[in-house]
Design a protein around this motif. Structure first.
Motif, PDB file in Angstrom:
ATOM      1  N   VAL A   3       0.148  -2.357   1.540  1.00  0.00           N
ATOM      2  CA  VAL A   3      -0.342  -1.923   2.854  1.00  0.00           C
ATOM      3  C   VAL A   3      -1.238  -0.691   2.705  1.00  0.00           C
ATOM      4  O   VAL A   3      -2.320  -0.619   3.303  1.00  0.00           O
ATOM      5  N   CYS A   4      -0.822   0.275   1.903  1.00  0.00           N
ATOM      6  CA  CYS A   4      -1.640   1.474   1.677  1.00  0.00           C
ATOM      7  C   CYS A   4      -2.965   1.112   1.012  1.00  0.00           C
ATOM      8  O   CYS A   4      -4.013   1.694   1.331  1.00  0.00           O
ATOM      9  N   ALA A   5      -2.919   0.148   0.095  1.00  0.00           N
ATOM     10  CA  ALA A   5      -4.132  -0.282  -0.591  1.00  0.00           C
ATOM     11  C   ALA A   5      -5.133  -0.895   0.385  1.00  0.00           C
ATOM     12  O   ALA A   5      -6.332  -0.600   0.343  1.00  0.00           O
ATOM     13  N   GLN A   6      -4.655  -1.750   1.281  1.00  0.00           N
ATOM     14  CA  GLN A   6      -5.553  -2.370   2.249  1.00  0.00           C
ATOM     15  C   GLN A   6      -6.114  -1.352   3.229  1.00  0.00           C
ATOM     16  O   GLN A   6      -7.278  -1.420   3.618  1.00  0.00           O
ATOM     17  N   LEU A   7      -5.296  -0.392   3.630  1.00  0.00           N
ATOM     18  CA  LEU A   7      -5.782   0.681   4.493  1.00  0.00           C
ATOM     19  C   LEU A   7      -6.861   1.486   3.794  1.00  0.00           C
ATOM     20  O   LEU A   7      -7.883   1.837   4.389  1.00  0.00           O
ATOM     21  N   GLY A   8      -6.656   1.763   2.518  1.00  0.00           N
ATOM     22  CA  GLY A   8      -7.619   2.562   1.771  1.00  0.00           C
ATOM     23  C   GLY A   8      -8.970   1.900   1.642  1.00  0.00           C
ATOM     24  O   GLY A   8     -10.008   2.506   1.935  1.00  0.00           O
ATOM     25  N   VAL A   9      -8.991   0.644   1.217  1.00  0.00           N
ATOM     26  CA  VAL A   9     -10.282  -0.022   1.022  1.00  0.00           C
ATOM     27  C   VAL A   9     -10.952  -0.302   2.359  1.00  0.00           C
ATOM     28  O   VAL A   9     -12.183  -0.253   2.484  1.00  0.00           O
TER      29      VAL A   9
END
Length: 434
Positions: free
Chosen positions: A74-80
């Motif tokens: 979830v954090c990865a998708q928010l970041g990109v």
């Protein structure tokens, strides 16, 4: 794993991921002349099973337990997604209009040639038992075409940013072509998934839903956002309520593209592109960019690296297949994009730079092949070969770009910086943000 234990693991992951990404980024810039983004991508692979999991499996499992991966995802998708929103804020629509003919030609050529290569490779690859059971020649061609034709859109954007080319004609042309290219690749992937039992509604939703949302944002987005922009202009700054509204709009845009079967990065990018320029966009960037690039984007690279296993390519035959895929991918996309740029009026240096940038696959490739592996379209061996292709083409991008466009890039970057300073000097003074 209980929730308190997951939180402990998550905070340790922040320490390890950010530290590894900064260290590898510094090493890449200092000794290999690679942009920060390439070092971060390598750091993600290093933290995964390809290196850390190979030499210290217990340590790797302790830092990245399987139960904690959904949180990291979830954090990865928010970041990109947020990073592509920031890219959209720097996107020059005037340059896109001037280069629309070239952008469309480059994008279509950069997809057509790789699909021809995929068509030629399909009979050979099918005979090597590299795909899931029951997959047809058409499905193989479509999936491999999407893999070979995709461009590392987030990585391309960061290379352009770090080279000081944001807002230049080359930067806008490359981003425009990359956006069209990747959207097409995701549509093809949706069609493949639909043929695997997802139903025709998967492909229809991706094409119709994604296209309708993009059209709405481009046509009506600036009008819808105009009151927010006027509010920021009256205040002379971005307040917390304004920032909250922007974050809400980002979430809605990313959700809309995900719900349509595309990827959330396109929702964030479209929102950034259509925002009217002024105090709002300038100050939102200042508030959002540091946290996004320092923490959230490295999480995207780390999560992708955790799904990468390079040791699967462990025989001469598999190395030969990987080499053919790599050469065919680089030759088809690079030459096609260069030729299309030249045919639409770009000078040779710019055309070669476009071909070089468009040839990087990066983690957008990793997203697609992870989906393919999860859905049973490809096997682990082919997955690893495509990972190698993604890494090599990305590592090639920066050195080749320096060779074909380095001097001109530095001149363009200096000119762009001069224009930014002139704009800042002529702009009215604004209260500092706290």
């Amino acid at each position: 794993m209980a929730l308190p234990e997951l939180s402990v693991a998550f905070f340790l992951q922040i320490f390890v991921i950010v530290g590894a990404c900064r260290a590898m980024g510094w090493f890449g810039k200092r000794f290999l002349d690679q942009p920060q983004v390439v070092g971060e991508m390598i750091a993600g692979v290093v933290l995964g099973p390809s290196l850390l999991g190979l030499v210290a499996p217990d340590l790797q499992a302790a830092i990245f337990p399987k139960d904690a991966k959904p949180i990291l995802y979830v954090c990865a998708q928010l970041g990109v997604g947020l990073y592509m929103f920031l890219v959209g804020l720097g996107f020059r629509t005037d340059h896109f209009r001037l280069n629309a003919r070239s952008a469309i030609a480059v994008s279509l050529s950069g997809m057509a040639a790789p699909f021809l290569v995929a068509l030629a490779l399909t009979p050979w690859l099918l005979g090597l038992d590299l795909f899931g059971k029951g997959i047809t020649s058409l499905q193989v061609t479509l999936f491999m075409g999407a893999c070979i034709s995709i461009t590392a859109f987030p990585m391309l954007a960061r290379i352009i940013h770090e080279r000081g080319l944001t807002g230049t004609p080359l930067g806008s042309l490359s981003l425009s072509a990359g956006a069209i290219d990747d959207a097409g690749a995701w549509v093809v992937l949706a069609i493949v998934l639909a043929s695997f039992g997802g139903g025709s509604e998967v492909a229809v939703r991706a094409i119709v839903g994604g296209g309708a949302f993009a059209a709405f944002m481009i046509v009506l987005g600036p009008k819808v956002l105009a009151p927010l922009t006027r509010w920021a202009e009256r205040e002379g700054r971005v307040t917390q309520p304004m920032l909250a509204v922007v974050v809400m709009l980002f979430g809605l845009s990313a959700w809309a593209m995900d719900a349509a079967g595309m990827h959330s990065v396109f929702g964030g990018f479209l929102l950034g592109v259509v925002m009217p320029r002024g105090v709002l966009t300038r100050e939102v960037r200042k508030q959002v960019e540091p946290f996004t690039t320092a923490l959230l984007v490295p999480m995207f690279f780390a999560f992708s690296g955790l799904n990468t296993q390079l040791t699967m390519v462990n025989s001469v035959d598999l190395i030969l297949v990987a080499t053919v895929i790599l050469i065919g991918s680089v030759g088809a996309k690079g030459v096609a994009c260069w030729a299309a740029a030249r045919a639409t009026g770009q000078d040779n240096a710019t055309a070669m730079a476009v071909g070089t940038l468009m040839n990087a696959r990066g983690l957008m490739e990793l997203i697609i092949i992870n989906i393919g592996l999860q859905k049973g379209i490809i096997g682990p061996a082919l997955f690893s070969m495509l990972v190698i292709m993604a890494i090599v083409t990305t590592l090639m991008a920066s050195p080749l770009f320096e060779i074909v466009y380095g001097r001109k890039a530095r001149a363009a970057g200096a000119l762009g910086q001069l224009h930014e300073e002139d704009d800042a000097a002529s702009a009215p003074a604004r209260p500092s943000l706290r």
